[in-house]
Design a protein around this motif. Sequence first.
Motif, PDB file in Angstrom:
ATOM      1  N   UNK A   1      -2.013  16.147  -2.604  1.00 23.32           N
ATOM      2  CA  UNK A   1      -1.488  15.690  -2.989  1.00 23.32           C
ATOM      3  C   UNK A   1      -0.789  16.036  -1.311  1.00 23.32           C
ATOM      4  N   UNK A   2      -1.579  17.314  -0.606  1.00 28.84           N
ATOM      5  CA  UNK A   2      -1.073  17.384   0.236  1.00 28.84           C
ATOM      6  C   UNK A   2      -1.432  16.605   1.676  1.00 28.84           C
ATOM      7  N   UNK A   3      -3.154  17.245   1.869  1.00 30.37           N
ATOM      8  CA  UNK A   3      -3.753  16.389   2.623  1.00 30.37           C
ATOM      9  C   UNK A   3      -4.302  15.109   2.752  1.00 30.37           C
ATOM     10  N   UNK A   4      -5.574  14.818   1.724  1.00 31.57           N
ATOM     11  CA  UNK A   4      -5.206  13.312   1.551  1.00 31.57           C
ATOM     12  C   UNK A   4      -4.295  11.957   2.151  1.00 31.57           C
ATOM     13  N   UNK A   5      -3.161  12.745   0.504  1.00 34.98           N
ATOM     14  CA  UNK A   5      -2.661  11.655   0.053  1.00 34.98           C
ATOM     15  C   UNK A   5      -1.610  11.421   1.765  1.00 34.98           C
ATOM     16  N   UNK A   6      -1.120  13.046   2.907  1.00 41.25           N
ATOM     17  CA  UNK A   6      -0.977  12.840   3.604  1.00 41.25           C
ATOM     18  C   UNK A   6      -1.458  12.037   4.933  1.00 41.25           C
TER      19      UNK A   6
ATOM     20  N   UNK B   1      -3.637   8.953   4.041  1.00 42.21           N
ATOM     21  CA  UNK B   1      -3.500   7.933   3.594  1.00 42.21           C
ATOM     22  C   UNK B   1      -2.260   6.863   3.985  1.00 42.21           C
ATOM     23  N   UNK B   2      -0.571   8.058   4.328  1.00 42.52           N
ATOM     24  CA  UNK B   2      -0.033   7.335   4.317  1.00 42.52           C
ATOM     25  C   UNK B   2      -0.078   7.200   5.964  1.00 42.52           C
ATOM     26  N   UNK B   3      -0.089   8.360   6.448  1.00 41.02           N
ATOM     27  CA  UNK B   3       0.162   7.708   8.237  1.00 41.02           C
ATOM     28  C   UNK B   3      -0.727   6.898   8.105  1.00 41.02           C
TER      29      UNK B   3
ATOM     30  N   UNK C   1      -0.426   7.115  -6.425  1.00 40.75           N
ATOM     31  CA  UNK C   1      -1.253   7.722  -6.422  1.00 40.75           C
ATOM     32  C   UNK C   1      -0.617   9.257  -6.283  1.00 40.75           C
ATOM     33  N   UNK C   2       0.088   9.593  -5.454  1.00 42.92           N
ATOM     34  CA  UNK C   2       0.268  10.698  -5.029  1.00 42.92           C
ATOM     35  C   UNK C   2       0.695  11.626  -6.662  1.00 42.92           C
ATOM     36  N   UNK C   3       1.524  10.818  -7.480  1.00 44.01           N
ATOM     37  CA  UNK C   3       2.028  10.858  -8.717  1.00 44.01           C
ATOM     38  C   UNK C   3       0.649  11.032  -9.903  1.00 44.01           C
TER      39      UNK C   3
ATOM     40  N   UNK D   1       0.725  -1.527   0.237  1.00 37.10           N
ATOM     41  CA  UNK D   1      -0.165  -0.453   0.040  1.00 37.10           C
ATOM     42  C   UNK D   1       0.811   1.032  -0.074  1.00 37.10           C
ATOM     43  N   UNK D   2       2.008   1.306   0.183  1.00 35.25           N
ATOM     44  CA  UNK D   2       3.605   2.329   0.520  1.00 35.25           C
ATOM     45  C   UNK D   2       3.739   2.703  -1.132  1.00 35.25           C
TER      46      UNK D   2
END
Lengths: 227, 100
Positions: free
Chosen positions: A68-73, A75-77, A40-42, A33-34
């Motif tokens: 790219x800033x909010x939702x991706x962070x 997801x990564x969290x 997904x960011x790309x 998933x990482x």
Amino acid sequence: MDAIASNAPLVVFIVIGTIAVAASFLVVMMRNPVHSALFLLLTFLCVAVLFVIKAAEFVAAVQVLVYAGGIMVLFLFVVMLINVRHLPDEKMTTSYTLGGIGVGVAIFVLFFAVVRTGAYHDEAPNAAKKLTTVREQVLTQHPTDPNKLVRKWRAKDNRNAEAIGMALYRDYLVPFEVASLFLLVAMIGAIVIGKRELSALEEETAPDYMLERVETEKEVKDLVNAN
Amino acid sequence: MPSTAQYLMLSATLFAIGIVGVIIRRNMITVLMSIELMLNAVNINLVAFSHRLADLQGQVFTIFVITVAAGEAAVGLAIMIQLYRLRSTVNVDEVKTLHG
């Protein structure tokens, strides 16, 4: 030179679009998933470039900031919080695989058939019409009485962000406020759902490290109370 | 300048990939990511038509869609974390207490 300059948006579209499709394909195909999140960011960044080509600079900025800033962070969290290495390996082919690919191909063929009919193939039919023209009220002098001012509507050519701001805060004020209420409700809901409390069921099924942590907390409390 | 049809084709491709991801993946995180992919495909359509019709409404709608996507991601991920705490799994096949 002229041909290159006039074809530049098309070339950028083809290159960025190819990258976006490849990245989104890898989002679905990656086992980890990482890696999915990074592809997904790309994809999001490529889509932001596509927005810029279609003269939507403000939406592109929002895409980079929020997606790219909010939702991706976010997801990564969550991926870091959920220890993906300790999960059992996901089976990549299940009974759903064939049906899923079939549904995807069917939807693509459907869209392809709709687009292919030829209604949308001309380039920018409304290019002469200004996308960002807004009407604004201005105070002008009265035609006969020089001491009086009258309000008049005037067409004004704005920048993209300015025009969207005008639309959002004037024509779409109520939906905008509803959206802010929606975000508040979503935030409260996420906090309430994500709150940690150990119920009886959870104590049965919780992973070991969590029970260990709870026990350590109890020991520390006992020590503090004893002193 | 790429035509509206080319944008629609690209968006259809992204949407199809997203729907395939929702159906075939068993990992809930990837399923949520595929949903975001589909919402993004819709946004591409809205912006393309906004440019074609020279009308700002499409871009305003895109902003609302992004808002809803942010809320959806937050609540969905919170539900997933709670599920992981209760069951220590994020596999959608293992969560079937509600099966009919």
